[in-house]
Design an enzyme around this catalytic site. Structure first.
Site, PDB file in Angstrom:
ATOM      1  N   ILE A 249      28.180  44.070  44.452  1.00 33.46           N
ATOM      2  CA  ILE A 249      27.440  44.074  43.183  1.00 33.46           C
ATOM      3  C   ILE A 249      26.296  43.056  43.184  1.00 33.46           C
ATOM      4  O   ILE A 249      25.477  43.054  42.273  1.00 33.46           O
ATOM      5  CB  ILE A 249      28.366  43.904  41.944  1.00 33.46           C
TER       6      ILE A 249
ATOM      7  N   LYS B 195      36.970  27.275  42.274  1.00 35.49           N
ATOM      8  CA  LYS B 195      38.234  26.590  42.024  1.00 35.49           C
ATOM      9  C   LYS B 195      37.949  25.307  41.226  1.00 35.49           C
ATOM     10  O   LYS B 195      36.880  24.703  41.369  1.00 35.49           O
ATOM     11  CB  LYS B 195      38.908  26.202  43.353  1.00 35.49           C
ATOM     12  N   VAL B 196      38.895  24.901  40.412  1.00 34.23           N
ATOM     13  CA  VAL B 196      38.720  23.697  39.581  1.00 34.23           C
ATOM     14  C   VAL B 196      38.359  22.485  40.449  1.00 34.23           C
ATOM     15  O   VAL B 196      37.545  21.651  40.062  1.00 34.23           O
ATOM     16  CB  VAL B 196      40.024  23.409  38.786  1.00 34.23           C
TER      17      VAL B 196
ATOM     18  N   TYR C  40      31.899  29.671  34.570  1.00 30.33           N
ATOM     19  CA  TYR C  40      32.671  30.918  34.486  1.00 30.33           C
ATOM     20  C   TYR C  40      32.702  31.402  33.029  1.00 30.33           C
ATOM     21  O   TYR C  40      32.494  32.592  32.748  1.00 30.33           O
ATOM     22  CB  TYR C  40      34.095  30.663  35.002  1.00 30.33           C
ATOM     23  N   GLY C  41      32.943  30.457  32.106  1.00 30.67           N
ATOM     24  CA  GLY C  41      33.001  30.817  30.690  1.00 30.67           C
ATOM     25  C   GLY C  41      31.686  31.411  30.204  1.00 30.67           C
ATOM     26  O   GLY C  41      31.683  32.435  29.507  1.00 30.67           O
TER      27      GLY C  41
ATOM     28  N   LYS D 272      31.181  34.914  31.480  1.00 28.22           N
ATOM     29  CA  LYS D 272      32.007  35.909  30.792  1.00 28.22           C
ATOM     30  C   LYS D 272      31.555  36.111  29.343  1.00 28.22           C
ATOM     31  O   LYS D 272      31.733  37.199  28.790  1.00 28.22           O
ATOM     32  CB  LYS D 272      33.490  35.520  30.885  1.00 28.22           C
TER      33      LYS D 272
HETATM   34  P1  NAP Z   1      40.321  38.176  42.902  1.00 23.71           P
HETATM   35  O1  NAP Z   1      41.719  38.412  43.347  1.00 23.71           O
HETATM   36  O2  NAP Z   1      39.571  36.995  43.402  1.00 23.71           O
HETATM   37  O3  NAP Z   1      39.485  39.513  43.192  1.00 23.71           O
HETATM   38  C1  NAP Z   1      38.145  39.591  42.901  1.00 23.71           C
HETATM   39  C2  NAP Z   1      37.587  40.855  43.517  1.00 23.71           C
HETATM   40  O4  NAP Z   1      36.172  40.921  43.224  1.00 23.71           O
HETATM   41  C3  NAP Z   1      37.718  40.886  45.041  1.00 23.71           C
HETATM   42  O5  NAP Z   1      37.965  42.201  45.457  1.00 23.71           O
HETATM   43  C4  NAP Z   1      36.347  40.420  45.501  1.00 23.71           C
HETATM   44  O6  NAP Z   1      36.004  40.853  46.790  1.00 23.71           O
HETATM   45  C5  NAP Z   1      35.496  41.120  44.458  1.00 23.71           C
HETATM   46  N1  NAP Z   1      34.123  40.632  44.434  1.00 23.71           N
HETATM   47  C6  NAP Z   1      33.660  39.379  44.252  1.00 23.71           C
HETATM   48  N2  NAP Z   1      32.326  39.355  44.355  1.00 23.71           N
HETATM   49  C7  NAP Z   1      31.930  40.636  44.610  1.00 23.71           C
HETATM   50  C8  NAP Z   1      30.693  41.258  44.831  1.00 23.71           C
HETATM   51  N3  NAP Z   1      29.544  40.568  44.843  1.00 23.71           N
HETATM   52  N4  NAP Z   1      30.655  42.589  45.025  1.00 23.71           N
HETATM   53  C9  NAP Z   1      31.791  43.320  45.022  1.00 23.71           C
HETATM   54  N5  NAP Z   1      33.001  42.777  44.869  1.00 23.71           N
HETATM   55  C10 NAP Z   1      33.071  41.447  44.653  1.00 23.71           C
HETATM   56  O7  NAP Z   1      40.241  38.050  41.311  1.00 23.71           O
HETATM   57  P2  NAP Z   1      41.045  38.795  40.139  1.00 23.71           P
HETATM   58  O8  NAP Z   1      41.896  37.791  39.496  1.00 23.71           O
HETATM   59  O9  NAP Z   1      41.626  40.069  40.618  1.00 23.71           O
HETATM   60  O10 NAP Z   1      39.844  39.085  39.138  1.00 23.71           O
HETATM   61  C11 NAP Z   1      39.370  40.380  38.811  1.00 23.71           C
HETATM   62  C12 NAP Z   1      38.562  40.270  37.529  1.00 23.71           C
HETATM   63  O11 NAP Z   1      39.406  39.817  36.466  1.00 23.71           O
HETATM   64  C13 NAP Z   1      37.419  39.268  37.602  1.00 23.71           C
HETATM   65  O12 NAP Z   1      36.304  39.774  36.907  1.00 23.71           O
HETATM   66  C14 NAP Z   1      37.991  38.053  36.884  1.00 23.71           C
HETATM   67  O13 NAP Z   1      36.978  37.222  36.367  1.00 23.71           O
HETATM   68  C15 NAP Z   1      38.816  38.711  35.818  1.00 23.71           C
HETATM   69  N6  NAP Z   1      39.863  37.875  35.240  1.00 23.71           N
HETATM   70  C16 NAP Z   1      40.899  37.430  35.999  1.00 23.71           C
HETATM   71  C17 NAP Z   1      41.912  36.658  35.407  1.00 23.71           C
HETATM   72  C18 NAP Z   1      43.105  36.168  36.194  1.00 23.71           C
HETATM   73  O14 NAP Z   1      43.952  35.466  35.618  1.00 23.71           O
HETATM   74  N7  NAP Z   1      43.242  36.502  37.475  1.00 23.71           N
HETATM   75  C19 NAP Z   1      41.841  36.333  34.052  1.00 23.71           C
HETATM   76  C20 NAP Z   1      40.766  36.805  33.292  1.00 23.71           C
HETATM   77  C21 NAP Z   1      39.798  37.587  33.900  1.00 23.71           C
HETATM   78  P3  NAP Z   1      36.235  39.906  48.117  1.00 23.71           P
HETATM   79  O15 NAP Z   1      37.653  40.116  48.528  1.00 23.71           O
HETATM   80  O16 NAP Z   1      35.240  40.441  49.084  1.00 23.71           O
HETATM   81  O17 NAP Z   1      35.952  38.487  47.707  1.00 23.71           O
END
Ligand code: NAP
Length: 276
Positions: free
Chosen positions: A63, A95-96, A193-194, A197
């Site tokens: 993206i 990461k924090v 990040y905040g 979003k």
């Molecule tokens: P994750 O395990 O780190 O997965 C993130 C995914 O996004 C990975 O597949 C990563 O690919 C992909 N990505 C990152 N940059 C990209 C790019 N430029 N183009 C295409 N893909 C990309 O995180 P997650 O927790 O599943 O998060 C998914 C979504 O939920 C995010 O938008 C996050 O902000 C949101 N979210 C998560 C939480 C939580 O508690 N986990 C809470 C609120 C919101 P790579 O493997 O190549 O890095």
């Protein structure tokens, strides 16, 4: 051209996106595309779901890369004549304990989470078919970050008339302000990040308004959501929800029935509309 319905999930080689693809493979009547910026990781994720007896398709998508977004757009246009379900899930978070300067974190985080997501929407929203669903994965952090913005910024972000151009200017200003170290004086919270979003949630509200204005009668529903605190590489092993549980709200929004009038233009968590 295939008349089969098609769903696309960004950033779905792991984490919540992967779980969304798994759920859609089970519940969506049509082809489901797992996408990843790294084709190797994407194909490995597809193979994992195939072992579970599921049959997702794969397409590369970074993206951050307009060419990659346009290649997917052209593919969807040619093969399916559009897209029925789009889940904008891809995102990043420092990461924090990361020691990168805040200005770097701001630029990098906004680049993917806000500008990358917006670019996907710019290219793919015109392809969304009548009765289509768009789900932008934001975060409840957008609500807490909004509360930490100055009154003036809060008013802009809650406005029902703010335009996409104004939002882009504000997100760009945040990044510029962090470089000058004036972001706090300018009313921004101390979370890149905040803010990214906030951008995703406000963008979703604007896009829903545009759909009402320009595509009335197409019955498209577009929402932002929070998956909850989910055990992924992003949030770590102590988070409360499994990835499959985190996928529930995004999948609920992606599969809203054809006769549903809403939610639309809302921020949703635990399948419940929240006040923005
Ligand atoms: P994750 O395990 O780190 O997965 C993130 C995914 O996004 C990975 O597949 C990563 O690919 C992909 N990505 C990152 N940059 C990209 C790019 N430029 N183009 C295409 N893909 C990309 O995180 P997650 O927790 O599943 O998060 C998914 C979504 O939920 C995010 O938008 C996050 O902000 C949101 N979210 C998560 C939480 C939580 O508690 N986990 C809470 C609120 C919101 P790579 O493997 O190549 O890095």
């Amino acid at each position: 051209m295939s008349s089969t319905p098609v769903a696309v999930v960004t950033g779905s080689n792991k984490g919540i996106g992967f779980a969304i693809v798994r759920a859609l493979c089970k519940q969506f009547q049509g082809d489901v595309f797992l996408t990843a910026r790294d084709p190797g990781k994407g194909q490995a994720a597809v193979a994992k779901l195939q072992e579970e007896g599921l049959h997702p398709f794969f397409h590369q998508l970074d993206i951050d890369d307009l060419q990659s977004i346009r290649a997917l757009r052209d593919f969807l246009k040619e093969k399916y004549g559009g897209v029925n379900v789009l889940v904008n899930n891809a995102g990043i978070a420092f990461k924090v304990l990361d020691t990168s300067p805040f200005a770097v974190q701001a630029e990098v985080t906004l680049k993917t989470n806000f500008f990358g997501t917006r670019n996907v929407c710019t290219e793919l929203l015109p392809l969304v078919k009548p009765y289509g669903k768009v789900v932008n994965v934001s975060s409840s952090v957008s609500i807490s970050a909004l509360a930490s913005c100055s009154k003036e910024l809060q008013q802009k972000f809650r406005s029902d008339t703010v335009t996409e151009e104004e939002l882009v200017k504000l997100m760009t200003k945040f990044v510029e302000d962090t470089k000058k170290n004036t972001h706090e004086k300018e009313g921004w919270p101390n979370t890149a990040y905040g803010v990214s979003k906030i951008g995703v949630t406000v963008l979703s509200r604007i896009q829903a308004r545009m759909i009402n204005e320009k595509r009335k009668g197409d019955h498209i529903l577009l929402n932002a959501c929070c998956p909850g605190w989910v055990r992924t590489d992003m949030a770590g092993p102590r988070a409360l929800k499994s990835p499959d549980e985190g996928a529930e709200t995004p999948v609920y929004l992606a599969l809203l029935p054809a006769d549903a009038n809403g939610p639309h233009g809302q921020f949703v968590s635990d399948k419940t509309v929240r006040t923005w």
